[in-house]
Design a protein around this motif. Structure first.
Motif, short mmCIF file in Angstrom:
data_model
loop_
_atom_site.label_atom_id
_atom_site.label_comp_id
_atom_site.label_asym_id
_atom_site.label_seq_id
_atom_site.Cartn_x
_atom_site.Cartn_y
_atom_site.Cartn_z
N ASP A 128 -43.41 -13.79 43.77
CA ASP A 128 -43.21 -13.35 45.00
C ASP A 128 -41.79 -13.96 45.47
N GLU A 129 -41.25 -13.79 46.70
CA GLU A 129 -39.86 -14.35 46.95
C GLU A 129 -39.80 -15.76 46.86
N ALA A 130 -40.75 -16.40 47.08
CA ALA A 130 -40.73 -17.97 47.08
C ALA A 130 -40.88 -18.33 45.66
N THR A 131 -41.60 -17.70 44.79
CA THR A 131 -41.68 -18.16 43.31
C THR A 131 -41.40 -16.67 42.47
N PRO A 132 -40.04 -16.36 42.24
CA PRO A 132 -39.30 -15.30 41.80
C PRO A 132 -39.58 -15.15 40.25
N PHE A 133 -40.04 -16.10 39.53
CA PHE A 133 -40.13 -16.11 38.26
C PHE A 133 -41.49 -16.76 37.58
N ALA A 134 -42.06 -16.18 36.51
CA ALA A 134 -43.21 -16.97 36.09
C ALA A 134 -43.71 -16.60 34.74
N ASP A 135 -44.31 -17.62 34.04
CA ASP A 135 -44.78 -17.63 32.72
C ASP A 135 -46.10 -17.02 32.80
N ALA A 136 -46.80 -16.19 31.79
CA ALA A 136 -48.13 -15.94 31.61
C ALA A 136 -48.16 -15.64 30.15
N ARG A 137 -49.70 -15.18 29.65
CA ARG A 137 -49.81 -14.78 28.58
C ARG A 137 -50.91 -13.64 28.68
N LEU A 138 -50.86 -12.45 27.77
CA LEU A 138 -51.91 -11.61 27.92
C LEU A 138 -53.08 -11.89 26.86
N PRO A 139 -54.02 -11.19 27.09
CA PRO A 139 -55.36 -11.53 26.42
C PRO A 139 -55.19 -11.60 24.90
N ASP A 140 -54.12 -11.06 24.23
CA ASP A 140 -54.23 -11.01 22.87
C ASP A 140 -52.98 -12.28 22.41
N GLY A 141 -52.57 -13.23 23.33
CA GLY A 141 -51.82 -14.30 23.06
C GLY A 141 -50.57 -14.19 23.31
N SER A 142 -50.07 -12.86 23.49
CA SER A 142 -48.59 -12.48 23.75
C SER A 142 -48.03 -13.29 24.81
N ARG A 143 -47.05 -13.78 24.73
CA ARG A 143 -46.13 -14.85 25.82
C ARG A 143 -45.42 -13.80 26.96
N VAL A 144 -45.44 -14.02 28.25
CA VAL A 144 -44.93 -13.02 29.12
C VAL A 144 -43.85 -13.93 30.05
N ASN A 145 -42.70 -13.46 30.43
CA ASN A 145 -41.75 -14.05 31.33
C ASN A 145 -41.34 -12.89 32.03
N ALA A 146 -41.60 -13.13 33.47
CA ALA A 146 -41.09 -12.02 34.27
C ALA A 146 -40.26 -12.86 35.29
N ILE A 147 -39.45 -12.04 35.93
CA ILE A 147 -38.30 -12.60 36.90
C ILE A 147 -38.19 -11.36 37.99
N ILE A 148 -37.86 -11.45 39.33
CA ILE A 148 -37.72 -10.62 40.18
C ILE A 148 -36.60 -10.68 41.21
N PRO A 149 -36.27 -9.57 41.91
CA PRO A 149 -35.15 -10.07 43.05
C PRO A 149 -35.89 -10.80 44.00
N PRO A 150 -35.15 -11.64 44.64
CA PRO A 150 -33.39 -11.32 44.69
C PRO A 150 -32.74 -12.33 43.75
N VAL A 151 -33.51 -13.11 42.83
CA VAL A 151 -32.72 -13.94 41.79
C VAL A 151 -32.39 -12.99 40.60
N SER A 152 -33.11 -11.88 40.23
CA SER A 152 -32.63 -10.97 39.30
C SER A 152 -31.95 -9.68 39.81
N LEU A 153 -30.73 -9.49 39.72
CA LEU A 153 -29.81 -8.50 40.34
C LEU A 153 -30.01 -7.22 39.88
N SER A 154 -30.76 -7.37 38.49
CA SER A 154 -30.95 -6.09 37.48
C SER A 154 -32.49 -5.52 37.86
#
Length: 405
Positions: A128-154
């Motif tokens: 969310d806006e307070a925590t705009p980025f996060a690391d996670a993993r998928l059930p198959d073990g794949s590593r996930v990184n996500a980042i959202i606005p406002p810190v991501s301008l894209s």
């Protein structure tokens, strides 16, 4: 079909079946998917398109609602090692070390956000806006990184690092040229003889792949504790305890750091401790563990050369907030670490070991290193580089016959 028609069908299906919260469905998701598929069959039947086109659109809409949108087929493609999403319209993939456009797109930024939310919700992460980025993993073990606005301008950005269903063995890495058979024999001996190893390299250079390969030589009767931010180490061993850090909750409490887990692991009777990546104050705790009876431990770190890796370790210890003289830190490092395995991404996209370096002690002003294996360019244009032995004698080498013990 045009994007407008696809989007209209997508929204109509959601409205008709009241599936605006599909990301939160649990046990009934399969039933809802069947109902949605039947609804789409009826809606698309009168449209003047081929069966193949209708099937492709239907699969895409169902993936948008119940899976991860247009990147779902990419996640199932074993030839793809990385997926990079920049907003709804820009998706890239990495195949055999080469980045290329995927030629797919999300219906909207909201659709992309829904896919991201489904990924991170499975491991109790929030975005969310307070925590705009996060690391996670998928059930198959794949590593996930996500980042959202406002810190991501894209717009919402998503990066997924995929791993093989079965980790590479050291023999397979030898076959693809990541190292030589002689270097593989040496590293196997280093693991079985309980040397402490740091695998150093840049982002995406193959550190975790190498760690998984080396861990296969840990004896089955040893208790191994793995500590990671997002669990991706896969040890094919019977006695493994997997620990994962936890970010703070919405109230800012409940955080469990890598350093907390390293300290706690010392009370869990480990034979070896494997830290997915040292990046902060936990470096000191890791070094102390290596110096107090937990030989054979392995960790990874970001650095371009073995010497840079040592400097980073010094820095990480200093930022841990404990006032220790630099000389004492270097003594700790020289005493704890035995080998640094440097991995890199080569010019052709392949990942390979570029250096195996041994800690030889400590001098007046710096830790002494001796390079045992070094990757050198081919003698002729177009010829592949080779990891060759430098001729320096290692402590692992038998005094009598000059062979690895």
């Amino acid at each position: 079909m045009t994007p407008d028609i696809i989007r209209a069908l997508h929204l109509k299906t959601i409205d008709q079946l009241d599936l605006r919260n599909t990301g939160k469905l649990s046990g009934g998701e399969i039933s809802w998917r069947v109902i949605a598929q039947q609804f789409l069959d009826r809606e698309m039947k009168p449209l003047d398109y081929t069966d193949a086109e209708k099937q492709a659109v239907q699969s895409g809409i169902l993936d948008e609602m119940f899976a991860y949108g247009p990147i779902t087929p990419l996640l199932n493609d074993p030839a793809i090692s990385e997926i990079m999403v920049i907003g709804k319209d820009c998706v890239y993939v990495e195949r055999k070390g080469i980045i290329q456009p995927a030629n797919v797109s999300f219906l909207s930024d909201d659709s992309l956000r829904s896919a991201i939310d489904r990924m991170i919700a499975a491991v109790n992460r929030r975005l969310d806006e307070a925590t705009p980025f996060a690391d996670a993993r998928l059930p198959d073990g794949s590593r996930v990184n996500a980042i959202i606005p406002p810190v991501s301008l894209s717009g919402p950005c998503l990066t997924i690092r995929k791993f093989r269903a079965t980790p590479y063995s050291l023999d397979e890495l030898v076959e693809i040229g990541a190292l030589t058979e002689e270097a593989g024999t040496f590293l196997k001996s280093a693991v079985t003889r309980h040397l402490n190893i740091i695998i150093s390299g840049g982002t995406g250079s193959g550190k975790t792949t190498m760690l998984n390969a080396l861990s296969q030589f840990i004896p089955d009767n040893e208790r191994v504790i793995t500590i990671e931010d997002a669990a991706e180490i896969r040890l094919l061993k019977p006695h493994v305890v997997r620990l994962e850090s936890r970010p703070p909750n919405a109230e800012g409490t409940g955080e469990v750091t890598i350093r907390d887990l390293v300290r706690n692991s010392l009370r869990m009777r480990p034979d070896r401790i494997i830290v997915g990546e040292c990046r902060g104050g936990e470096a000191l705790d890791m070094l102390q563990a290596m110096n107090t009876g937990h030989d054979g431990s392995i960790t990874t770190g970001h650095a371009n050369t073995p010497r840079d890796m040592l400097r980073r370790l010094e820095t990480m210890v200093l930022v841990g907030g404990i006032d220790i003289p630099l000389r004492a830190i270097r003594d700790q490092i020289a005493s704890a670490i035995d080998l640094i395995v440097q991995v890199s991404r080569l010019n052709d996209g392949r990942r390979a070991i570029t250096s195996i370096t041994e800690i030889a002690g400590i001098g007046e002003n710096q830790i002494l290193l001796q390079e045992l294996f070094q990757r050198k360019s081919g003698s002729k244009p177009g010829k592949e580089s080779q990891l060759i032995r430098t001729g320096i004698r290692s402590r692992l080498e038998s005094v009598d016959d000059g062979e690895w013990e």
